[in-house]
Write a protein that holds these residues in place. Structure first.
Motif, PDB file in Angstrom:
ATOM      1  N   ARG A  20     -13.337  -1.209  -5.358  1.00 23.16           N
ATOM      2  CA  ARG A  20     -12.101  -0.864  -6.077  1.00 23.16           C
ATOM      3  C   ARG A  20     -11.208   0.034  -5.220  1.00 23.16           C
ATOM      4  N   ARG A  21     -11.811   1.014  -4.553  1.00 24.50           N
ATOM      5  CA  ARG A  21     -11.028   1.915  -3.705  1.00 24.50           C
ATOM      6  C   ARG A  21     -10.416   1.172  -2.516  1.00 24.50           C
ATOM      7  N   ARG A  23      -9.553  -2.010  -2.450  1.00 28.33           N
ATOM      8  CA  ARG A  23      -8.416  -2.781  -2.974  1.00 28.33           C
ATOM      9  C   ARG A  23      -7.199  -1.883  -3.175  1.00 28.33           C
ATOM     10  N   ALA A  24      -7.416  -0.705  -3.732  1.00 31.09           N
ATOM     11  CA  ALA A  24      -6.307   0.224  -3.967  1.00 31.09           C
ATOM     12  C   ALA A  24      -5.703   0.682  -2.638  1.00 31.09           C
ATOM     13  N   ARG A  31      -5.671  -0.966   0.163  1.00 30.15           N
ATOM     14  CA  ARG A  31      -4.910  -2.093   0.719  1.00 30.15           C
ATOM     15  C   ARG A  31      -3.550  -2.240   0.042  1.00 30.15           C
ATOM     16  N   ARG A  32      -3.529  -2.095  -1.287  1.00 34.57           N
ATOM     17  CA  ARG A  32      -2.246  -2.161  -2.001  1.00 34.57           C
ATOM     18  C   ARG A  32      -1.323  -1.043  -1.532  1.00 34.57           C
ATOM     19  N   ASN A  33      -1.872   0.153  -1.399  1.00 34.22           N
ATOM     20  CA  ASN A  33      -1.059   1.292  -0.975  1.00 34.22           C
ATOM     21  C   ASN A  33      -0.582   1.126   0.466  1.00 34.22           C
ATOM     22  N   ALA A  71       0.028  -1.712   1.937  1.00 31.32           N
ATOM     23  CA  ALA A  71       1.091  -2.723   1.882  1.00 31.32           C
ATOM     24  C   ALA A  71       2.393  -2.099   1.391  1.00 31.32           C
ATOM     25  N   ALA A  72       2.304  -1.222   0.407  1.00 29.40           N
ATOM     26  CA  ALA A  72       3.502  -0.547  -0.095  1.00 29.40           C
ATOM     27  C   ALA A  72       4.110   0.336   0.991  1.00 29.40           C
ATOM     28  N   ASP A  99       5.971  -1.804   3.415  1.00 29.55           N
ATOM     29  CA  ASP A  99       7.270  -2.172   2.865  1.00 29.55           C
ATOM     30  C   ASP A  99       8.284  -1.039   3.028  1.00 29.55           C
TER      31      ASP A  99
END
Length: 77
Positions: A44-45, A47-48, A50-52, A54-55, A58
């Motif tokens: 879970r960490r 995945r989080a 990776r999302r962060n 990517a943000a 951006d």
């Protein structure tokens, strides 16, 4: 125990795991359950993170584009 610590297992949980290990074979199922639960939390960490990441990419792209449009700048450093 090193991997548990490096992957963020709280000290109290590591102590619990060590206590179970000290009690021997009778606790194998309990230790396996702890490891599976911890691994799920690690996933879970990740995945989080990776999302962060990517943000952040951006945002970096956005600011680099802003710099490209400003006179007197050479764009991204």
């Amino acid at each position: 125990m090193l991997r548990l610590r490096e992957t963020g297992m709280p000290i109290a949980e590591m102590q619990r795991f060590a206590g179970l290990r000290a009690r021997g074979e009778a606790t194998v199922a309990d230790r396996l359950a702890m490891l599976r639960e911890h691994r799920a939390g690690v996933a879970r960490r990740i995945r989080a993170l990776r999302r962060n990441a990517a943000a952040l990419d951006d945002k970096i792209d956005h600011y680099e584009r802003l710099l490209e449009g400003q006179p007197g700048t050479d764009g991204p450093a």
